[in-house]
Scaffold this motif. Structure first.
Motif, short mmCIF file in Angstrom:
data_model
loop_
_atom_site.label_atom_id
_atom_site.label_comp_id
_atom_site.label_asym_id
_atom_site.label_seq_id
_atom_site.Cartn_x
_atom_site.Cartn_y
_atom_site.Cartn_z
N GLU A 89 17.88 -72.63 51.50
CA GLU A 89 16.41 -72.15 50.55
C GLU A 89 16.17 -73.66 49.97
O GLU A 89 16.83 -74.30 49.42
N THR A 90 15.02 -73.62 49.64
CA THR A 90 14.38 -74.78 48.88
C THR A 90 14.03 -74.12 47.34
O THR A 90 12.89 -73.44 47.46
N PRO A 91 14.61 -74.61 46.43
CA PRO A 91 14.02 -74.11 45.06
C PRO A 91 12.56 -74.64 44.66
O PRO A 91 12.23 -75.59 45.22
N THR A 92 11.71 -73.71 43.86
CA THR A 92 10.52 -74.16 43.70
C THR A 92 10.46 -75.07 42.34
O THR A 92 9.25 -75.45 42.14
N GLY A 93 11.57 -75.05 41.58
CA GLY A 93 11.61 -75.90 40.61
C GLY A 93 12.99 -76.36 40.13
O GLY A 93 13.88 -75.76 40.49
N GLY A 94 13.03 -77.33 39.32
CA GLY A 94 14.20 -77.77 38.64
C GLY A 94 15.01 -78.78 39.61
O GLY A 94 14.43 -79.41 40.56
N LYS A 95 16.09 -79.14 39.23
CA LYS A 95 16.70 -80.17 39.89
C LYS A 95 18.29 -79.82 40.58
O LYS A 95 18.87 -79.01 39.77
N LEU A 96 18.57 -79.92 41.83
CA LEU A 96 19.79 -79.86 42.15
C LEU A 96 20.53 -80.91 42.98
O LEU A 96 19.60 -81.37 43.77
N THR A 97 21.59 -81.20 42.62
CA THR A 97 22.32 -82.41 43.55
C THR A 97 23.69 -81.66 43.92
O THR A 97 24.29 -80.83 43.13
N VAL A 98 23.89 -81.97 45.16
CA VAL A 98 25.24 -81.73 45.69
C VAL A 98 25.92 -83.17 46.06
O VAL A 98 25.18 -83.85 46.91
N SER B 41 25.45 -80.04 40.64
CA SER B 41 24.91 -79.99 39.43
C SER B 41 23.43 -79.26 39.52
O SER B 41 22.69 -79.96 40.50
N ALA B 42 23.19 -78.27 38.97
CA ALA B 42 21.67 -77.49 38.76
C ALA B 42 21.23 -77.61 37.49
O ALA B 42 21.99 -77.35 36.52
N GLU B 43 19.79 -77.84 37.39
CA GLU B 43 19.34 -78.16 36.14
C GLU B 43 17.99 -77.23 36.22
O GLU B 43 17.16 -77.62 36.98
N ALA B 44 17.98 -76.14 35.27
CA ALA B 44 16.80 -75.71 35.20
C ALA B 44 16.08 -75.08 36.61
O ALA B 44 14.81 -75.26 36.79
N LEU B 45 17.15 -74.68 37.40
CA LEU B 45 16.62 -73.92 38.90
C LEU B 45 15.74 -73.08 38.70
O LEU B 45 15.85 -71.97 38.33
N ASP B 46 14.54 -73.00 39.62
CA ASP B 46 13.56 -71.99 39.60
C ASP B 46 13.36 -71.50 40.98
O ASP B 46 13.17 -72.57 41.81
#
Lengths: 263, 281, 304
Positions: free
Chosen positions: A63-72, A11-16
């Motif tokens: 890679e590490t997103p600079t913003g948003g939320k990501l769960t695996v 689930s990815a939410e507003a990933l930047d």
């Protein structure tokens, strides 16, 4: 299908994600939101620079997103990587030339500390799965490109991760080999019920393989369309001549074109 | 005079033969590829022999190959003693210590970026310096026997080996490193399973360069003082006595030892890096 | 800054280690001379001192540490002693004086440069021959490669003495050894370079039906430049080593090699170190110079 089919695994939410380069910051991903269910076959398609590979690498914790939320699997991507939640297939097979095919498939098993007998058993099983049983003792450079890529898929399947992430795995192969591997991949997916994330820039490949097609566009990298495929799970190669197939392919092409008109 | 003419004639005949062989149909077979250089080497020897005899060159200037061979076989016990002293004791022990230390250092350097950025430029600089010059110092510190020769060899092989190994450990592609990350592999698994095997061709390159350096170091160090045996000692004393046949016999030993040493390392390389494109058949 | 900081740290660490090692290396001789001058040293028995470890002696005679840095004939001179000697022999002496390192350095350098020029020239010529003649390639190339595994330097004394006995002295014999040592790396590197153009590039010239000469000047030679410079760097370093070693049996005590040998005869460590440092600076300067020419040439060719 199993009742767990609707469980959300990614689930990815507003990933930047912004890369700092010497010239100017590059906006690789902007406001990317997506849910992937257990057993989904999700393709990411778009022109170069649209962030499809970057998104896959984010899911993999490379890679590490600079913003948003990501769960695996309910964890952060980095935790999921450490928990060995997925197998990753790269653009090139990337097999170690100093190891045999079997030895290459054993590599992750050795690192993860499987017992010797378990290793051998698993190697035999996945070699069978990708139809390479007779080639375990060969070295990678003695095999064709298509066989090498199959071996690298076997390597990703060897440990029991239920997510398979594939970054243009068949991009370097010719059309005929590619068709064959696509068919095999679908059969494998049907047998194992894995969740697959698949990056490609071929429209027919994306439509043929996927249950869900994510169309992306560049500058900044973003999702422009998500298409749920109505095609049945059972897909012979000639489904590509059916009107439904052509319909979806058309919609994907429209999505890609819309993304480009923003340039 | 007739021998000089014979030498000239032989040279022309053999060169014509080699030209025919090299441009002929079978030039790509292994046999011809070995035969041609062999003929060339033999030609040099025969021409040398004929010229020395024909022009009556004195022994103190250039002995004929036959004289060198005669000396070689009659002096085998001395030569064997010198070989033991210089090669087995001096060069080989120094080679093992120097390469081993450089290897461990390289692994350490590779782990810490600061060390890498600091030591590599220094190492590259030192690798180009006339390190044989340390021989008189080390001979003074470690005495005349083989220990000082081994020390010179250690100093000589250390930096080429270090630079090569560090370069090899960086030889992995970003994809290979990413693969290890997807397995959540830590430092040691990625070192032993990925970076060391990938570094093997470079490590062997360092080992091969070092074989020659080791022998040079051990021989030259003897010019600065040695017990009354050793290849360098024998060369410098025989030169003084104008016994050039003995000098040449010693050079034959050095050449044989040098190429055999190199050959053994190259064979080990072939076995261990069979997978590398340069070694595949 | 971030590039130099690690290098600087390493260099400082080397000097620190060097200074730290001096007392231990020199303690025995220092104590002997101090005792002779009337100081009380422990143990006072010379035989016991000979058998004692360096570390223990330094511990027991900490008062002597400063003296270890100021010995006349130290086993390990401190860096500042070497620097002083260099100052004395490089700057303070007239360059024509036999005590001037510049004088000796020039003797070695001239042999090096002459030999390097001969070796490089001959090496390039042979490489061109090898690339254009199959017979030459198959006859000579295996020997050129094999010769790199042989300690050629071992024959240096013989060449000097033999040439001496037929009346050739001074610069020429040393230059011959330098030439010999720089010759083979240049041959091997240059052959590799002249063969660097790939089949497609060679085919392109064939479609223009270019002559062999045109192919050489327009494709092979430019393509070989990076390889040539790489082997020139190896060659010049080898040439310098050759000249230094060639000076060992000459006995005239001239040149940097001669300085090392006389230093070793008379136990003058400082003199050896000075010669060594001077040789190192010379080698670095030569390699640097070639690097500079390389950068300019390749830049003009658009390769770097």
């Amino acid at each position: 299908m199993a009742p767990t089919a609707t469980k959300t695994v990614i689930s990815a939410e507003a990933l930047d994600l912004t890369f700092q380069t010497p010239d100017a910051p590059v906006h690789a991903l902007k406001d990317v939101s997506l849910n992937i269910q257990q057993g989904d076959f999700v393709s990411f398609i778009g022109p170069s620079g649209c962030g499809k590979t970057t998104f896959l690498r984010c899911i993999a914790g490379l890679e590490t997103p600079t913003g948003g939320k990501l769960t695996v699997n309910g964890m952060t991507a980095d935790e999921a990587r450490r928990a060995r939640a997925y197998g990753y297939v790269f653009q090139a097979a990337g097999l170690y030339p100093w190891r045999t095919i079997s030895g290459n498939i054993k590599l992750p098993l050795e690192i993860m500390g499987y017992s010797k007998s378990d290793q051998n058993e698993r190697v035999a099983r996945v070699l069978d799965l990708v139809e390479l049983s007779d080639f375990g003792a060969k070295f990678p450079w003695q095999l064709s490109g298509g066989m090498q890529q199959r071996a690298s898929i076997a390597r990703a399947l060897a440990f029991d991760a239920d997510i398979l992430l594939m970054d243009e795995p068949f991009g370097a192969l010719d059309e005929i080999v590619r068709d064959h591997l696509n068919e095999q991949l679908l059969a494998l997916w049907a047998r194992t019920n894995k969740t697959i994330g698949f990056v490609t820039h071929s429209i027919p490949e994306a439509v043929y393989l996927s249950t869900k097609i994510v169309v992306m566009s560049p500058r900044p990298g973003r999702i422009t369309d998500v298409i749920e495929s109505p095609l049945p799970k059972e897909r012979p190669l000639d489904i590509r001549d059916s009107p439904e197939f052509i319909d979806i392919a058309h919609r994907v092409r429209e999505g890609l074109r819309a993304g480009h008109s923003n340039d | 005079m007739s021998m000089v003419i014979a030498a000239l004639g032989f040279w022309i005949a053999m060169w014509a033969l080699n030209r025919r062989l090299a441009n002929g149909a079978g030039a790509n077979t292994r046999f011809i590829q070995l035969l041609v250089p062999a003929i060339f080497g033999l030609t040099i020897l025969v021409v040398w022999e004929l010229l020395v005899r024909g022009l009556e060159v004195p022994l103190v200037i250039l002995p004929a190959p036959s004289q060198v061979m005669a000396k070689f076989f009659s002096e085998i016990p001395t030569l064997w003693l010198d070989f033991q002293q210089t090669f087995l004791k001096g060069a080989l022990s120094g080679y093992v210590m120097g390469c081993g230390a450089a290897f461990l250092m390289a692994v350490l350097v590779d782990r810490y970026d600061f060390l890498k950025r600091g030591l590599l430029p220094v190492g590259n600089f030192v690798a180009a310096l006339p390190i044989v010059g340390t021989a008189p110092i080390l001979v003074m510190w470690f005495g005349f026997d083989w220990q000082s020769k081994a020390a010179v060899v250690v100093v000589m092989v250390f930096f080429p080996m270090l630079v090569n190994t560090v370069a090899g450990l960086q030889e992995t592609t970003s994809m290979q490193r990413d693969l290890m990350r997807t397995y959540g592999a830590g430092y040691w698994p990625s070192l032993t399973k990925l970076r060391l095997p990938a570094a093997m061709p470079f490590i062997f390159n360092g080992l091969k360069i070092s074989t020659t350096l080791a022998l040079i170091g051990a021989i030259v160090a003897e010019f600065f003082g040695s017990p009354t045996m050793g290849m360098g000692f024998r060369i410098s004393t025989s030169v003084g006595q104008l016994a050039l046949d003995m000098v040449w016999a010693e050079i034959v030993v050095a050449a044989l030892a040098g190429s055999a040493f190199y050959g053994v390392v190259a064979m080990a390389e072939k076995r261990l890096t069979f997978w590398h494109p340069s070694q595949r058949k | 800054m971030s590039r130099f900081a690690p290098v600087l740290t390493i260099v400082v660490a080397i000097f620190a280690f060097w200074y730290a090692a001096v007392p231990f290396m020199n303690v025995k001789e220092t104590l002997t001379s101090l005792e002779r001058a009337g100081a009380v040293v422990t143990p006072s028995n010379a035989v016991e001192r000979r058998d004692a470890s360096h570390i223990a002696l330094v511990m027991k005679n900490s008062f002597a540490i400063s003296a270890t840095y100021a010995q006349d004939r130290p086993r390990l001179p401190a860096p500042h002693q070497v620097a002083q000697d260099l100052w004395k022999t490089v700057v303070m002496k007239k360059v024509t004086s036999k005590r001037s390192l510049v004088y000796h350095g020039w003797i070695t350098l001239s042999a090096t440069l002459l030999g390097f020029a001969i070796g490089t020239g001959a090496g390039i010529l042979l490489a061109v021959g090898i690339v254009h003649s199959r017979a030459m390639d198959m006859s000579v190339m295996p020997w050129a490669i094999a010769s790199q595994t042989i300690p050629i330097l071992a024959i240096a004394p013989m060449i000097i003495v033999v040439l001496n006995s037929i009346g050739v002295q001074g610069l020429i014999p040393k230059a011959i050894i330098s030439a010999y040592l720089s010759f083979f790396p240049v041959v091997v590197g240059m052959v590799k370079g002249l063969r660097a153009p790939d089949a497609m590039q060679m085919d392109l010239l064939r479609t223009y039906s270019a002559s062999q000469g045109q192919g050489f000047w327009k494709l092979r030679l430019p393509a070989s430049m990076p390889y040539l410079f790489a082997s020139l760097k190896i060659g010049v370093a080898a040439a310098l080593v050759g000249a230094i070693v060639a000076e060992l049996p000459a006995g005239g005590a001239r040149g940097l090699g001669g300085r090392m040998l006389t230093g070793s005869y008379y136990g003058q460590m400082v003199q050896i170190w000075s010669a060594l440092v001077f040789a190192a600076v010379l080698a670095a300067a030569l390699v640097l110079l070639i690097g500079l020419v390389q950068r300019r040439t390749l830049k003009r060719m658009g390769l770097a």
